[in-house]
Every structure is written in C-alpha cells, then in structure tokens.
Design a protein around this motif. Structure first.
Motif, PDB file in Angstrom:
ATOM      1  N   ILE A  14      14.866  -7.485   7.870  1.00 12.58           N
ATOM      2  CA  ILE A  14      15.526  -8.090   6.623  1.00 12.58           C
ATOM      3  C   ILE A  14      14.523  -7.965   5.620  1.00 12.58           C
ATOM      4  N   VAL A  15      13.455  -8.450   5.813  1.00 17.42           N
ATOM      5  CA  VAL A  15      12.319  -8.525   4.688  1.00 17.42           C
ATOM      6  C   VAL A  15      12.044  -7.178   4.223  1.00 17.42           C
ATOM      7  N   LEU A  16      11.852  -6.310   5.160  1.00 16.27           N
ATOM      8  CA  LEU A  16      11.542  -5.038   4.712  1.00 16.27           C
ATOM      9  C   LEU A  16      12.487  -4.352   4.162  1.00 16.27           C
ATOM     10  N   PHE A  17      13.870  -4.673   4.385  1.00 18.02           N
ATOM     11  CA  PHE A  17      15.113  -3.984   3.609  1.00 18.02           C
ATOM     12  C   PHE A  17      15.086  -4.483   2.421  1.00 18.02           C
ATOM     13  N   ILE A  18      14.720  -5.745   2.124  1.00 18.90           N
ATOM     14  CA  ILE A  18      14.768  -6.035   0.840  1.00 18.90           C
ATOM     15  C   ILE A  18      13.812  -5.469  -0.020  1.00 18.90           C
ATOM     16  N   MET A  19      12.357  -5.405   0.448  1.00 15.26           N
ATOM     17  CA  MET A  19      11.458  -4.926  -0.038  1.00 15.26           C
ATOM     18  C   MET A  19      11.747  -3.301  -0.330  1.00 15.26           C
ATOM     19  N   SER A  20      12.490  -2.640   0.568  1.00 14.57           N
ATOM     20  CA  SER A  20      12.698  -1.367  -0.125  1.00 14.57           C
ATOM     21  C   SER A  20      13.717  -1.091  -1.007  1.00 14.57           C
ATOM     22  N   LEU A  21      14.607  -2.257  -1.284  1.00 19.19           N
ATOM     23  CA  LEU A  21      15.519  -2.396  -2.348  1.00 19.19           C
ATOM     24  C   LEU A  21      14.485  -2.471  -3.715  1.00 19.19           C
ATOM     25  N   LEU A  22      13.673  -3.478  -3.318  1.00 14.91           N
ATOM     26  CA  LEU A  22      12.599  -3.632  -4.653  1.00 14.91           C
ATOM     27  C   LEU A  22      11.906  -2.480  -5.400  1.00 14.91           C
ATOM     28  N   VAL A  23      11.423  -1.777  -4.093  1.00 13.93           N
ATOM     29  CA  VAL A  23      10.520  -0.830  -4.612  1.00 13.93           C
ATOM     30  C   VAL A  23      11.319   0.386  -5.001  1.00 13.93           C
ATOM     31  N   PHE A  24      12.427   0.478  -4.353  1.00 10.89           N
ATOM     32  CA  PHE A  24      13.309   1.724  -4.857  1.00 10.89           C
ATOM     33  C   PHE A  24      13.606   1.286  -6.403  1.00 10.89           C
ATOM     34  N   SER A  25      14.233  -0.029  -6.538  1.00  8.39           N
ATOM     35  CA  SER A  25      14.690  -0.253  -7.875  1.00  8.39           C
ATOM     36  C   SER A  25      13.330  -0.147  -8.765  1.00  8.39           C
ATOM     37  N   GLY A  26      12.314  -0.526  -8.352  1.00  8.47           N
ATOM     38  CA  GLY A  26      11.159  -0.412  -9.338  1.00  8.47           C
ATOM     39  C   GLY A  26      11.054   1.138  -9.689  1.00  8.47           C
ATOM     40  N   LEU A  68      16.181   5.565   1.575  1.00  5.42           N
ATOM     41  CA  LEU A  68      16.033   4.648   2.838  1.00  5.42           C
ATOM     42  C   LEU A  68      16.061   5.707   4.009  1.00  5.42           C
ATOM     43  N   MET A  69      16.955   6.815   4.049  1.00  9.88           N
ATOM     44  CA  MET A  69      16.779   7.603   5.123  1.00  9.88           C
ATOM     45  C   MET A  69      15.495   8.406   5.312  1.00  9.88           C
ATOM     46  N   ASN A  70      15.229   8.853   4.309  1.00 10.91           N
ATOM     47  CA  ASN A  70      13.593   9.646   3.994  1.00 10.91           C
ATOM     48  C   ASN A  70      12.460   8.792   4.265  1.00 10.91           C
ATOM     49  N   ALA A  71      12.605   7.372   3.936  1.00 11.47           N
ATOM     50  CA  ALA A  71      11.697   6.500   4.306  1.00 11.47           C
ATOM     51  C   ALA A  71      11.669   6.122   5.628  1.00 11.47           C
ATOM     52  N   PHE A  72      12.731   6.021   6.278  1.00 11.59           N
ATOM     53  CA  PHE A  72      13.027   5.815   7.611  1.00 11.59           C
ATOM     54  C   PHE A  72      12.200   6.907   8.611  1.00 11.59           C
ATOM     55  N   ARG A 286       2.234   9.099  -8.491  1.00 10.51           N
ATOM     56  CA  ARG A 286       3.243   8.144  -7.916  1.00 10.51           C
ATOM     57  C   ARG A 286       3.611   8.094  -6.762  1.00 10.51           C
ATOM     58  N   PRO A 287       4.032   9.042  -6.114  1.00  9.47           N
ATOM     59  CA  PRO A 287       4.366   9.049  -4.672  1.00  9.47           C
ATOM     60  C   PRO A 287       3.268   8.217  -3.759  1.00  9.47           C
ATOM     61  N   VAL A 288       1.999   8.406  -4.042  1.00 10.52           N
ATOM     62  CA  VAL A 288       1.262   7.782  -3.030  1.00 10.52           C
ATOM     63  C   VAL A 288       1.322   6.422  -3.464  1.00 10.52           C
ATOM     64  N   ILE A 289       1.336   5.949  -4.711  1.00  8.38           N
ATOM     65  CA  ILE A 289       1.491   4.531  -5.172  1.00  8.38           C
ATOM     66  C   ILE A 289       2.662   3.893  -4.499  1.00  8.38           C
ATOM     67  N   VAL A 290       3.752   4.528  -4.300  1.00  7.17           N
ATOM     68  CA  VAL A 290       4.935   4.150  -3.932  1.00  7.17           C
ATOM     69  C   VAL A 290       4.870   4.014  -2.356  1.00  7.17           C
ATOM     70  N   ALA A 291       4.279   4.921  -1.527  1.00  9.12           N
ATOM     71  CA  ALA A 291       3.964   4.848  -0.231  1.00  9.12           C
ATOM     72  C   ALA A 291       2.949   3.762  -0.073  1.00  9.12           C
ATOM     73  N   ILE A 296       1.620  -1.543   2.596  1.00  6.46           N
ATOM     74  CA  ILE A 296       1.227  -2.753   2.320  1.00  6.46           C
ATOM     75  C   ILE A 296       2.180  -3.882   2.586  1.00  6.46           C
ATOM     76  N   VAL A 297       3.604  -3.615   2.416  1.00  8.51           N
ATOM     77  CA  VAL A 297       4.519  -4.784   2.515  1.00  8.51           C
ATOM     78  C   VAL A 297       4.681  -4.553   4.168  1.00  8.51           C
ATOM     79  N   ILE A 298       4.827  -3.387   4.640  1.00  4.31           N
ATOM     80  CA  ILE A 298       5.095  -3.431   6.015  1.00  4.31           C
ATOM     81  C   ILE A 298       3.734  -4.156   6.996  1.00  4.31           C
ATOM     82  N   PHE A 299       2.878  -4.006   6.319  1.00  4.54           N
ATOM     83  CA  PHE A 299       1.462  -4.699   6.870  1.00  4.54           C
ATOM     84  C   PHE A 299       1.697  -6.149   6.582  1.00  4.54           C
TER      85      PHE A 299
END
Ligand SMILES: Nc1ncnc2c1ncn2[C@@H]1O[C@H](COP(=O)(O)OP(=O)(O)OP(=O)(O)O)[C@@H](O)[C@H]1O
Ligand code: SF4
Ligand SMILES: [Mg+2]
Lengths: 324, 325
Positions: A14-26, A68-72, A286-291, A296-299
């Motif tokens: 759930i936390v990862l999902f929320i973070m993906s939302l945040l990064v995506f929105s960012g 999300l699919m790509n990230a997955f 930017r792609p590297v920064i996002v990745a 780091i979040v996953i970590f």
C-alpha cells in the motif's frame, strides 16, 4: 510470525502504491511533463513522437495506469545522458553504495555500542564526558568538510590510503565486492569512516540513553542478586534490551545512510548511486531522478519491514502480539 | 542453634538532592539457622532497603554508612565484590517485591533459571541444570514446568512470575532467603501453598527466611520471631507469641489492633492516627511521637534507645507498658 510478515508486506505494498502516486503526480501534474520527461534538446517532431510514445496525450488516469504498468515491468524511463534504461543504471551502481553503507554501519556499531555502554554505566567519569563531547563534534561537523580533511591528511599528507575510486573488486560466494580485496578495503576505508562519523554519534547517544535507563531496572538488580557475573549482566541482560531501540534506529538510518551517501560518494568519487544521482541532477537527467526516487522508496519500505521482523525476533513481547 | 545472620547497628542512608534519607537507621537483629523471621512495617519504613543492604545491592545515592552484617560469621561489609557475587544467589538469595519487574522481559525463563545455577557451578551439565530448574518450578506449583520453561515472562501472570522468582531463589538451596513481600501478588489459595512450600524448604534444607511484609497476619502464621519497623528503625522485636499476644510498644499495639481478625465482627477497624511521616522530615525525638498515644515530654526531644527486656525481646520506647508486670 508468518501472519505478521504477511500483514506487514501488504501494508508495504500500500505504501509503495501511494508513493508511486506521489512520484507520478510530482512529475506529471506539477510542472510540464513534456519538459520534465523529454530531453530539452529534442526537436519538434521528436517531441511529438515522444509525447505519443509516452501517452502524454491520453487522459491522466490512463497515463497513471500506463506509468504503473511500466514501473511494474521495471521500466522507469531512459536516461537522456547515457541512453540506457534508468533502472539499469541505478542497479549497476547499487552494490557499491550498499557495500559502502554496510561497511560504515559496521564501523559505527563496533565503536559506538561499547563506547555508549561505557558512557551509560559511568556517566560521571572523565572518559564518558570526553566520549559525549566527541560525539557532539561528530554530530555537528559537515560530512563533506570532514571527508576533505580525511583526504588531505590520510591520502595527501600521510599517503597511507587512496583517496578516490572503489579499488579492486573481489568475489566471494558469488558476491562481488571491494570488501574482499586488500586494495578494495584500502579504498573503502576513508569514505566508510567519513560516512560512519554521523551514525557513530547518534548510536553512541542512543546506546548511552538505553544503558542509563535499563541499568536501573529491577531485572538487572535481580540478575545481580542471582550472583550472575557482571560481564554477563552487561552483555546479556543489558545488551539484549538496549539492542531493541538500536536495531530500530539503525535499520531506519541505514536507509538514510544510503540516501545521503551522495555527499561522501561525491567527495571520494565513489562510483555508487549517490554519485549518479548528483550527476543526474546536475545534468537534469529526469528519468534517472525519478527512478532513483522510486528505488529509494522501495528501499525504505523494505528496510522498515526488515526492522519490524528483526524487532519481533529481539522482543518476545512484540512477537506474541504479532502472531495473535 | 547457630546464628546465620547477625546485623548490628546497621545504617543505610540515601544522600539525595532533596536531603538525607535515613532509610535504615541503626537496626540490629539476628537470624538463626532455619529460622523464619518476619520484618513488618508500613510502606517506606525501610524493609526492602534492609534486604538490599544484606545482599550488598544498595544503589547510589544510597550507601551503608556504618554497622556490621555477619553472615555465617563472615563480615559482609568488608567482603570483596567477587566474594559477594559468589554468595548471592547461592548461599544468600532474595525474592524481590514486584514480580512484574523482576524477570528480564527478553530472556526465556529457562535462561534466567539455568544461569543462576551456572553462575555458581561452572562444571554442571546443561541437562542437569535444566532438570534441577524444572523440579524446583514444579515444587512452587507451576504445572507442566518443562513447557513453561520455554516461555517468556510476559506469557506469565504476576502470580506465576512471583513463583518463578521464588523457585530461582530456592534453586541453590541457600542458607538464607530474603523474601520481600513474596506472596502479595498471589491469590489466597496459591498463597497458602507457596507459604507451605517455603516452610517445608526451610525445614528440609535448614534455610533461614527473612520474611518482609506489611501484613502482620501472614507472618504471624509462619515466623518464629518478628521485627517491627517504623521509619528506618526496629521499634520492637521478639518472639511471635510476645509480639502478637503481648505487644508492648505503642506502635506495635496499634498495628495489632488494626489486623481485621483481632476485631469483633461489625466493629469498625482500628486505625493508627495520623500519617506516616516523610523520611525527609522525620520528627525530632521519637519518629512516632506525633501519632503515639503514650507520648511523654522526653519523646519530643530525644530518640529512644533500644532496651533489652529479655534475651530475645528488644524495645525502643521511653514509655511502653510492660504488661508482664
Ligand atoms: N533509590 C532511592 N533513593 C532515595 N531514597 C530511597 C531510595 N530507595 C529507597 N529510598 C527511601 O528509603 C525508604 C525506605 O524504602 P523501602 O523501599 O525500604 O521501603 P519499604 O519498607 O520496603 O516499603 P514498601 O512496603 O512500600 O516496599 C523510603 O522511604 C524511601 O524514601
Ligand atoms: S518513645 Fe514516646 S513517642 Fe515514641 S513510641 Fe514510645 S512513648 Fe510513643
Ligand atoms: Mg519494599
């Protein structure tokens, strides 16, 4: 125990999902995604093509699904600078950072725990006061400055240790690391010590505070009343109790060791992901920064889980609550 | 009978920031081999500190200021810390007052029991030590002790923990057990059983007991001698019969009157008037004088000294009624 791990794992998802939302929105809602995701040097036709390719003309919900699919699938975009998948770049550099963080954690623990216990047992002694004063110093000196001092003193003036790079890499049980060669060790020592300094201070303080609290507990007195040797009172009865908060903090701080190794890695030209992220920010890659952010979040999420598991192993009271 | 413990003029004081606390102030008593002695007094009167003084575990800011403690003719106050460690848990054991805080929360019961044996017998095998622990647990009324030894303290109720502590104290069949409120956390049926077991142990192994309690009724049933403590001093000591049936010190008389079984049905319980004084500001003279019914002028000026009424009977009072006359 299994139930506990399962429950914590689902919380992590759930936390990862929320973070993906945040990064995506960012990246996609704040500011112009076209500008953030497409190389600014691309021409108009290229921009149009990439907009289509990235699906930036689609509705936002669809875009998120796409992200999300790509990230997955492990696709977090392609670096502008290296022309390689951002994730691959980071994963390549991860071992160097992890070995640096682990080694500096090791250094800080073997020094900090005994020093902290000593300072906690004899708070009034001169040695303890020196330890505590030293730990404030470690706390307040900027990492980069200490790193440069280290280089000047040990590498330039004394010439004992190399100042840059990772050195020769050895292999042990299939794991490749510079910890397995003498040359590698000589390279990692200074940056690890530099990175350890900050943790050293906080672990000393934590250990001292824990010691001062636990040593006055009735069960310590009772252990003495049983005639148990003082060494066992300290190394078993006391240590096992203060390890609980220490493991929690260490686990969480290990994440920050990794995240903030950027400074040390830059000073010592250590080829880890911290140096990569600094270079990428500098180059607006930017792609590297996002990745990097996602990694780091996953970590952190993974570390939290690990800490919780360790915690339940150390503290039987938590173990029971978790399995019920 | 041979004397196992002899305390003379013991003073244990706490040098706190708020002031000097004379937690134990000039107490003397003896315990014979296999004897059960009750140490009775209100909260804060210095009972636990007396116990900790004997086993040599007074923490700062406290310190034994003067006096002597002889254990089997060995002066303990001069003993090295190694010597004290080899006596503690072995010849001289203590059961702590609060069973919830006494066991280490992160160590299993078996670890905490076996280490008590291994600390004093380096050569004993693990199996042998385990067997002894299991048997002792059974003795204090813990069912399926073998399984329970694998548990952690938080899996036990307060009463069960207290029984574990009692078992730990009994493990090495010591010469003296200081039992600080050992049965307060137990329910009444178990209380009887544990008291019985400890009495049996004393008979069988010749272990002496210093039974600390605020409950005169419990100790009257098992002890052969009682010391009554008030504000850091023993105000009266004597045989159980003397103390219970022929109390002479005004404080003891008050205490006995406030035991429920001493009252007629339906009558309100007697209560000693006034409050227990703060140990930081004890009244000048006899510490009991502003609550006492027998106060004379001298009580407000001087501290009463101990007077021997007979071999075993000692009283600290200017104006007690010698009811034997
Ligand atoms: N660590 C300490 N620091 C300062 N004073 C203390 C300390 N420990 C005990 N005292 C003082 O010593 C006095 C005697 O304490 P003690 O624990 O022996 O009482 P007690 O008779 O066992 O009471 P209780 O029935 O409540 O257990 C108390 O009034 C307390 O003020
Ligand atoms: S000395 Fe005086 S005040 Fe103290 S108990 Fe005896 S009669 Fe009472
Ligand atoms: Mg007490």
């Amino acid at each position: 125990m299994t139930a506990f791990i399962l429950r914590r794992s689902s919380q992590s998802i759930i936390v990862l999902f929320i973070m993906s939302l945040l990064v995506f929105s960012g990246v996609n809602l704040v500011g112009d995604p076209v500008e953030m995701l497409i190389n600014p040097e691309a021409d108009q036709a290229e921009v149009e093509r990439v907009i289509k390719e990235l699906g930036l003309d689609k509705p936002i919900t669809e875009q998120y699904w796409y992200f999300l699919m790509n990230a997955f699938k492990g696709d977090l975009g392609t670096s502008f600078i290296f022309g390689e998948p951002a994730l691959k770049l980071i994963v390549q550099r991860m071992p160097a950072t992890i070995e640096l963080a682990l080694f500096s954690l090791f250094i800080s623990l073997i020094f900090a725990i005994p020093l902290g216990i000593y300072a906690g047992l004899k708070p009034e002694s001169k040695i303890s006061k020196t330890i505590m004063a030293g730990s404030i110093l470690g706390f307040s000196m900027p990492t980069f400055w200490v790193g440069i001092l280290f280089i000047m003193f040990f590498a330039v003036y004394l010439g004992w240790l190399p100042s840059t790079g990772r050195g020769e890499i050895g292999s042990f049980l299939g794991v490749k690391s510079s910890l397995f060669t003498l040359d590698g060790l000589s390279h990692i020592f200074l940056p690890a010590l530099n990175l350890a300094l900050f943790k050293l201070s906080s672990v000393i303080r934590l250990t001292r505070a824990g010691t001062r609290e636990i040593i006055h507990q009735d069960y310590i007195k009772f252990a003495r009343a049983k005639g148990v040797a003082e060494s066992r009172v300290i190394n078993v009865h006391l240590l096992k109790n203060i390890l609980i908060p220490i493991v929690t903090i260490i686990g969480l701080e290990f994440g920050s060791l990794i995240a903030f190794s950027t400074v040390t890695e830059t000073v010592f030209a250590w080829p880890g992901m911290g140096k990569l992220i600094i270079d990428s920010i500098y180059n607006l890659d930017r792609p590297v920064i996002v990745a990097y952010l996602m990694i780091i979040v996953i970590f952190f999420v993974f570390l939290n889980l690990l800490v919780d598991i360790l915690y339940t192993l150390l503290d039987p009271r938590v173990r029971i609550q978790g399995s019920n | 009978m041979e004397t196992i413990l002899e305390i003379k003029n013991l003073k244990t004081h706490f040098f706190t920031k708020a002031g000097l606390i004379k937690a134990v102030d000039d107490i003397s008593f003896k315990i014979k081999k296999g004897e059960i002695v009750g140490l009775v007094g209100e909260s804060g009167s210095g009972k636990s500190i007396t116990g900790f003084s004997i086993i040599g575990l007074i923490d700062a800011p406290g310190r034994i200021v003067s006096g002597s403690i002889n254990f089997k003719n060995e002066p303990l106050l001069n003993a090295s810390s190694n010597r004290m460690q080899s006596l503690r848990g072995n010849r001289l054991a203590m059961i702590f007052q609060d069973p919830m805080m006494t066991l280490n929360p992160v160590l299993r019961i078996d670890t905490q029991m076996i280490e008590t044996i291994k600390a004093h017998d380096k050569n004993i095998s693990n199996q042998e030590a385990f067997r002894r622990c299991r048997d002792t647990l059974g003795l204090v009324g813990i069912s399926s002790p073998e399984e329970r030894m694998k548990a952690y303290p938080h899996q036990f109720s307060g009463g069960m923990r207290q029984r574990v502590c009692i078992a730990i104290a009994m493990l090495n069949k010591p010469d003296l057990i200081i039992a600080d409120e050992p049965t307060t956390a137990l329910d009444v049926t178990i209380q009887g059983q544990v008291i019985y077991e400890m009495q049996e142990l004393c008979k069988k192994t010749g272990t002496a007991l210093l039974w600390i309690t605020h409950d005169l009724a419990v100790v009257a049933g098992i002890a052969s001698k009682i010391c009554v403590m008030y504000a850091g001093r023993i105000v009266e000591q004597g045989s159980v019969d003397d103390i219970i049936n022929k109390p002479m010190h005004p404080y003891t008389i008050g205490l006995i009157k406030s035991v429920p079984s001493q009252n007629k049905r339906g009558e309100p319980l007697h209560q000693i008037e006034g409050m227990v004084p703060s140990m930081l500001e004890l009244p000048i003279g006899c510490a009991f004088h502003d609550r006492c019914t027998e106060t004379i002028e001298n009580c407000k000026i001087e501290k009463p000294i101990e007077t021997n009424q007979s071999d075993s009977r000692v009283i600290r009072c200017f104006n007690f009624k010698d009811i034997r006359k």
